[in-house]
Design a protein around this motif. Structure first.
Motif, PDB file in Angstrom:
ATOM      1  N   ASN A  16      -8.295  42.272  -2.522  1.00  0.00           N
ATOM      2  CA  ASN A  16      -7.252  42.913  -1.723  1.00  0.00           C
ATOM      3  C   ASN A  16      -7.697  42.987  -0.268  1.00  0.00           C
ATOM      4  OD1 ASN A  16      -5.713  46.193  -1.617  1.00  0.00           O
ATOM      5  ND2 ASN A  16      -4.840  44.239  -1.099  1.00  0.00           N
ATOM      6  N   ILE A  17      -6.860  42.448   0.623  1.00  0.00           N
ATOM      7  CA  ILE A  17      -7.135  42.466   2.057  1.00  0.00           C
ATOM      8  C   ILE A  17      -6.022  43.270   2.724  1.00  0.00           C
ATOM      9  CG2 ILE A  17      -7.399  41.053   4.129  1.00  0.00           C
ATOM     10  CD1 ILE A  17      -8.183  38.767   2.040  1.00  0.00           C
ATOM     11  N   VAL A  18      -6.410  44.366   3.368  1.00  0.00           N
ATOM     12  CA  VAL A  18      -5.433  45.221   4.036  1.00  0.00           C
ATOM     13  C   VAL A  18      -5.094  44.605   5.390  1.00  0.00           C
ATOM     14  CG1 VAL A  18      -4.984  47.521   4.955  1.00  0.00           C
ATOM     15  CG2 VAL A  18      -6.290  47.265   2.834  1.00  0.00           C
ATOM     16  N   ASP A  19      -3.780  44.352   5.611  1.00  0.00           N
ATOM     17  CA  ASP A  19      -3.297  43.719   6.831  1.00  0.00           C
ATOM     18  C   ASP A  19      -2.066  44.474   7.321  1.00  0.00           C
ATOM     19  OD1 ASP A  19      -2.467  42.080   8.875  1.00  0.00           O
ATOM     20  OD2 ASP A  19      -2.168  40.299   7.630  1.00  0.00           O
ATOM     21  N   SER A  20      -2.223  45.267   8.358  1.00  0.00           N
ATOM     22  CA  SER A  20      -1.124  46.090   8.861  1.00  0.00           C
ATOM     23  C   SER A  20      -0.036  45.257   9.545  1.00  0.00           C
ATOM     24  CB  SER A  20      -1.655  47.158   9.826  1.00  0.00           C
ATOM     25  OG  SER A  20      -2.309  46.537  10.901  1.00  0.00           O
ATOM     26  N   GLU A  21      -0.326  44.000   9.876  1.00  0.00           N
ATOM     27  CA  GLU A  21       0.660  43.119  10.519  1.00  0.00           C
ATOM     28  C   GLU A  21       1.828  42.767   9.584  1.00  0.00           C
ATOM     29  OE1 GLU A  21       0.442  41.436  13.718  1.00  0.00           O
ATOM     30  OE2 GLU A  21      -0.986  43.052  14.104  1.00  0.00           O
ATOM     31  N   LEU A  22       1.654  42.934   8.271  1.00  0.00           N
ATOM     32  CA  LEU A  22       2.692  42.540   7.312  1.00  0.00           C
ATOM     33  C   LEU A  22       3.924  43.433   7.366  1.00  0.00           C
ATOM     34  CD1 LEU A  22       0.582  41.724   4.141  1.00  0.00           C
ATOM     35  CD2 LEU A  22       1.505  40.143   5.808  1.00  0.00           C
ATOM     36  N   LEU A  23       3.784  44.655   7.834  1.00  0.00           N
ATOM     37  CA  LEU A  23       4.841  45.659   7.921  1.00  0.00           C
ATOM     38  C   LEU A  23       5.224  46.228   6.554  1.00  0.00           C
ATOM     39  CD1 LEU A  23       7.233  43.999  10.536  1.00  0.00           C
ATOM     40  CD2 LEU A  23       5.405  45.639  10.963  1.00  0.00           C
ATOM     41  N   GLY A  24       5.199  45.447   5.518  1.00  0.00           N
ATOM     42  CA  GLY A  24       5.532  45.895   4.164  1.00  0.00           C
ATOM     43  C   GLY A  24       5.471  44.711   3.214  1.00  0.00           C
ATOM     44  N   GLY A  25       5.449  44.974   1.922  1.00  0.00           N
ATOM     45  CA  GLY A  25       5.388  43.908   0.922  1.00  0.00           C
ATOM     46  C   GLY A  25       3.982  43.365   0.776  1.00  0.00           C
ATOM     47  N   ILE A  26       3.869  42.210   0.110  1.00  0.00           N
ATOM     48  CA  ILE A  26       2.559  41.580  -0.083  1.00  0.00           C
ATOM     49  C   ILE A  26       2.645  40.081   0.169  1.00  0.00           C
ATOM     50  CG2 ILE A  26       1.741  43.276  -1.773  1.00  0.00           C
ATOM     51  CD1 ILE A  26       2.302  41.132  -3.946  1.00  0.00           C
ATOM     52  N   LYS A  27       1.495  39.501   0.392  1.00  0.00           N
ATOM     53  CA  LYS A  27       1.366  38.051   0.551  1.00  0.00           C
ATOM     54  C   LYS A  27       0.168  37.642  -0.300  1.00  0.00           C
ATOM     55  CE  LYS A  27       0.001  35.447   4.439  1.00  0.00           C
ATOM     56  NZ  LYS A  27       0.124  35.216   5.866  1.00  0.00           N
ATOM     57  N   LEU A  28       0.319  36.609  -1.130  1.00  0.00           N
ATOM     58  CA  LEU A  28      -0.744  36.130  -2.002  1.00  0.00           C
ATOM     59  C   LEU A  28      -1.168  34.733  -1.614  1.00  0.00           C
ATOM     60  CD1 LEU A  28       0.773  38.136  -4.149  1.00  0.00           C
ATOM     61  CD2 LEU A  28      -0.499  36.759  -5.760  1.00  0.00           C
ATOM     62  N   ARG A  29      -2.468  34.472  -1.718  1.00  0.00           N
ATOM     63  CA  ARG A  29      -2.978  33.112  -1.568  1.00  0.00           C
ATOM     64  C   ARG A  29      -3.812  32.814  -2.798  1.00  0.00           C
ATOM     65  NH1 ARG A  29      -7.272  30.453  -0.300  1.00  0.00           N
ATOM     66  NH2 ARG A  29      -8.487  32.178   0.499  1.00  0.00           N
ATOM     67  N   ILE A  30      -3.352  31.854  -3.595  1.00  0.00           N
ATOM     68  CA  ILE A  30      -4.058  31.419  -4.798  1.00  0.00           C
ATOM     69  C   ILE A  30      -4.350  29.942  -4.606  1.00  0.00           C
ATOM     70  CG2 ILE A  30      -4.005  31.227  -7.299  1.00  0.00           C
ATOM     71  CD1 ILE A  30      -1.723  33.334  -7.244  1.00  0.00           C
ATOM     72  N   GLY A  31      -5.614  29.626  -4.343  1.00  0.00           N
ATOM     73  CA  GLY A  31      -5.964  28.238  -4.044  1.00  0.00           C
ATOM     74  C   GLY A  31      -5.252  27.806  -2.780  1.00  0.00           C
ATOM     75  N   ASN A  32      -4.439  26.747  -2.879  1.00  0.00           N
ATOM     76  CA  ASN A  32      -3.702  26.287  -1.699  1.00  0.00           C
ATOM     77  C   ASN A  32      -2.233  26.707  -1.737  1.00  0.00           C
ATOM     78  OD1 ASN A  32      -2.798  24.629  -3.690  1.00  0.00           O
ATOM     79  ND2 ASN A  32      -3.362  22.703  -2.702  1.00  0.00           N
ATOM     80  N   ARG A  33      -1.887  27.604  -2.654  1.00  0.00           N
ATOM     81  CA  ARG A  33      -0.520  28.114  -2.735  1.00  0.00           C
ATOM     82  C   ARG A  33      -0.432  29.471  -2.045  1.00  0.00           C
ATOM     83  NH1 ARG A  33      -0.199  27.400  -9.104  1.00  0.00           N
ATOM     84  NH2 ARG A  33      -0.094  25.155  -9.201  1.00  0.00           N
ATOM     85  N   ILE A  34       0.671  29.681  -1.334  1.00  0.00           N
ATOM     86  CA  ILE A  34       0.901  30.963  -0.680  1.00  0.00           C
ATOM     87  C   ILE A  34       2.263  31.481  -1.121  1.00  0.00           C
ATOM     88  CG2 ILE A  34       1.272  32.147   1.516  1.00  0.00           C
ATOM     89  CD1 ILE A  34      -0.686  30.184   2.783  1.00  0.00           C
ATOM     90  N   TYR A  35       2.280  32.719  -1.594  1.00  0.00           N
ATOM     91  CA  TYR A  35       3.510  33.402  -1.959  1.00  0.00           C
ATOM     92  C   TYR A  35       3.677  34.533  -0.951  1.00  0.00           C
ATOM     93  CZ  TYR A  35       2.783  30.994  -6.406  1.00  0.00           C
ATOM     94  OH  TYR A  35       2.587  30.045  -7.367  1.00  0.00           O
ATOM     95  N   ASP A  36       4.712  34.446  -0.128  1.00  0.00           N
ATOM     96  CA  ASP A  36       4.882  35.425   0.939  1.00  0.00           C
ATOM     97  C   ASP A  36       6.104  36.293   0.653  1.00  0.00           C
ATOM     98  OD1 ASP A  36       4.957  36.907   3.244  1.00  0.00           O
ATOM     99  OD2 ASP A  36       4.845  35.192   4.599  1.00  0.00           O
TER     100      ASP A  36
END
Length: 178
Positions: free
Chosen positions: A142-162
């Motif tokens: 888990n990486i806390v990133d205040s720039e996201l404003l809300g929700g989550i973003k996942l990186r699994i290998g070379n896939r990103i789910y934003d």
């Protein structure tokens, strides 16, 4: 031969021994510690790369630094020193982790969120996204990133789910500008 191929060969050899001896979990955990030491201790890397020290002295230093690790891990490290591959230790560990994850049906995932995730949230994310990529579970960092404003973003290998609010706003902006 490229360095990643070399690292993969060493990792595969260590993985096969760990699997045969039923020490996969133990060796994986010890390699995580070894990797952390090499990543955060630049002095050790400098000493091992030094041409002023003999091979035996380098091995002695490495043996003293990792007295408690499994003999298979230590022997792999000493073999890397013998073959002048001391700069490959981190990559060997990474390749080993990939092999162990594949064997266990686990994938590593970086989850960016605006706050620290609870254990229940981690489990829910793991169950949902592991099924999408055909794995049993996810090992979440888990990486806390205040720039996201809300929700989550996942990186699994070379896939990103934003699914972050920032990502949605960026997509909306691109759509409106086009």
């Amino acid at each position: 031969m490229s360095n990643s191929m070399v690292a993969k060969r060493y990792a595969l050899a260590l993985f096969q021994i760990a699997k045969e001896q039923q020490l996969l979990g133990v060796i994986e955990e010890e390699l995580r510690v070894v990797k952390e030491v090499f990543v955060y201790n630049s002095d050790l890397k400098a000493v091992l790369k030094s041409t002023k020290l003999s091979m035996d002295k380098k091995k002695e230093i490495l043996s003293a630094a990792f007295t408690t690790v499994n003999p298979y891990v230590l022997n792999t490290l000493l073999l890397l020193i013998d073959r002048h591959r001391e700069d490959e230790v981190i990559e060997v560990a990474n390749q080993f982790f990939e092999l162990a994850n594949e064997e266990s049906g686990i994938a590593d995932a970086d989850v960016y969120s605006t706050r620290e995730l609870t254990e229940a949230e981690r489990e829910a994310i793991s169950a949902t996204f592991a099924a999408k990529i055909g794995k049993k579970s996810l090992r979440i960092e888990n990486i806390v990133d205040s720039e996201l404003l809300g929700g989550i973003k996942l990186r699994i290998g070379n896939r990103i789910y934003d699914g972050s609010l920032r990502g949605k706003l960026d997509r909306l902006e691109r759509k409106l500008l086009s």
